[in-house]
Every structure is written in structure tokens, then in C-alpha cells.
Design an enzyme around this catalytic site. Sequence first.
Site: not given
Ligand code: ADP
Ligand code: MG
Length: 380
Positions: A123, A230
Site C-alpha cells: 500500500k 472508517d
Molecule cells: P484506502 O485508504 O485508499 O481506502 P485501503 O487500505 O482501504 O486503502 O485499500 C483499498 C483497497 O485495496 C481495499 O478496499 C481492498 O480492496 C484492497 N486491499 C487493501 N489491503 C489489502 C490486503 N491486505 N489484501 C487484499 N486486498 C487489500
Molecule cells: Mg479504505
Amino acid sequence: MGKLNVTILRYLSKEDFRVLTAIEMGMKNHELVPGALAAVIANLRHGGVHKILRDLCKNRLLSYERGKHYDGYRLTNAGYDYLALKTLSSRGSVYSFGNQIGVGKESNIYIVANEDGTEYCLKLHRLGRICFRNLKEKRDYHAHRHKASWLYLSRISATKEYAYMTALYNRGFPVPKPIDVNRHCVVMDLVQGQPMSRVYQLEESVVEKLYDELMDLIVKLANHGVIHGDFNEFNIMITEEGKPIVIDFPQMVSTNHINAKMFFERDVTCIKDFFRRRFAYESELFPTFDDIEREDSLDVEVSASGFTRQMDKDLLEGMGIDEASDDIDDSDVQNEDNGESVEKLPDNFDLSSEALPDHIDKYLEGLKLENEKSAVENSN
Ligand code: ADP
Ligand code: MG
């Protein structure tokens, strides 16, 4: 618009890397880093910094901009990504790049793998870019200039996410296993499943069980002193076995936050609304703020681990969430503006002069589009 030259990226020399790092260091207290300052920080024995700066600009790892008072260089997203990926790859946590699996409001998410082929989720936090220009309009802009910079906000956002994920994971909460963090990048386990937003059909008994599990989770988090903030269908992953895994922690707040009750109730309402909308499920039972039985203070542990309360305050402000729980004496804050002593890179600085694995170059190539976009935005 020029193109990102992938070949040159692959062979970024030790000196190039040193100068790129020098700009990052200079940006701790300068929005734009003048070439002369970059030369002092980079501390290159044989000079040549200006040519290197030009090349890094050509490759869009840096941009050169005209400021009100002076001109100078700053890191682009790609430049910052490069530094982080170089570090993560030198530690072995990221070796290859897969598909982008998410573009959140404030992040880009990729599947990556280490050298063994074990897949992870990467991320990249991207904060402050959008609201930065609006901030400029504000009168207190100068006072908060450094605090509000995208570089700083993106880094502390990742730091916070990693710190909370670690503390939660160690207590057995259903969160991805944290793997590594550097600058604005967090590496974590890849959840095998999908966001709850994509779950449409569940048996009635399963719906009720999931609802209860999620509500229990909200309470359990609060018992440990934190509120997710959130807690919605996009930040709850459902595994193939139907188990919820919670993600996305930068906006977490302490149960001591002045608006804690509101944040808590909002999380509860999110789940109630979703279950009503999606599964036509309504329950009399839902937790209230009074149900909290404090047993632990995760937020205190996290601040002791290096993510300070001041950083948290800056981050929450940067994300547009109200001021933190209690007033923090601003005199505590290290004044980074005193430009008297310039930190220089040591002679033996050599994070790694090796080429990046091919896959990472491919990723950076993909970034060129994004860069061109942001270059257009910046020139507006
Ligand atoms: P943001 O802060 O931009 O909302 P998130 O951490 O919620 O970021 O991640 C965005 C999307 O990426 C999630 O809705 C999910 O679909 C995917 N995602 C995030 N972390 C993971 C993970 N550890 N494994 C699989 N998919 C993930
Ligand atoms: Mg998110």
C-alpha cells in the site's frame, strides 16, 4: 510531455541515488530544495550535482519548480516511490510487482512478491497532494507548511498504519499480518478474499453471525482504546472462509478523542446501514459507547513505538479530521526550520547501488502516466 526513461532508472548510479536522497532530506525543511543546498547535503567529493539533478528531472524522479522566493527541486511521487522501493527491495520484502488491485482515496494498492514468490499487498500512501494547493490559500499556511507537506503526511500515514496493524495483529485482531514499512509504503499479507462491498449473497444465519462479529469487533477495538473511524464495507475484507479482516487504519482515533462517541456511533451506524441495505437485515442489538470496558490502551503503546501524538495530530488534521484529543504544547515540536546546521550525507552512504529488479522498473514505467498527470496539475 517527456517520457520516463526506464533504462536510466535501472542504472541509477550511487551518486544519482545520493542526490535523490539529498533532495528528500532537504525537503524536511524546504518545500523546494535549491541546487546549492542539494550539493551541500549530497556532499559529493567530485561535484557534478547539477548535472545529476538535471538527469533526475529528465527521469521525472524530481521536478524543478519556481517558487515565490527561490527556485528549487522536489521529489515527485515516482522519486519518493523509488526511494521506498529501493529500500524495501534491498531488505528482501519486495522483489516483484504484480497487478494494481486498488486505487483508494488516499492510496495505491499493488500485489507484490518477495524473492520466494510469497505474495504480499503493498500500500502506497498518498496524502496531501490534492489539498495542498487549497492549503496555500490559508493564512496559517506558513506555520503549517512542513506539517502539511504530502511527503510528511504520506509517511506518517504509513507509519501509523503499520504501528496499529502490528499492535492489533499481536493481540489477535483479524487484520493482515504486517510485513514491512518504509517511508509511505506498507507491506502486509494479502487477504484472500474480497471487500464486503462485493459480497451480495449470504445465508440468513451467516448474515446474522457476521453482523454480530463486526459489532463485537467495534467494541473490542474500543475496549483496547481505539476506534477504527472508517469501519465500512470497503475496509472490511471477507475471506474465502467468510471471516472478516479489517484493513485501512490511518484515520483511527483514540477513545479519548474529543469526538470519540461520534466516531464510535458512526462506525456502528455504517454496519447497521449496510446490513439493512444489502441483506435486509435489521437487529435490535447494536453496541453503544457506554458498552466500552477499557482493558488496554493501544493508542498509548503505539505512540511509545515512535508514532508520536504530535504526528497523529498532524495526520488527522491533514486528513480533515478534527483536532486530536488533547492540546499538545506546540513548544514540544521540534522546530525544523532552523537552517543553521545542514545535515549531510556521510561519505560511506551507500544504501544500494545495485540495479532494481526488472519488475520494479516495470512498475515505475507505469508511474509515468501518473507523473505526467501530476506535472500537468502542478503547472496549473
Ligand atoms: P484506502 O485508504 O485508499 O481506502 P485501503 O487500505 O482501504 O486503502 O485499500 C483499498 C483497497 O485495496 C481495499 O478496499 C481492498 O480492496 C484492497 N486491499 C487493501 N489491503 C489489502 C490486503 N491486505 N489484501 C487484499 N486486498 C487489500
Ligand atoms: Mg479504505
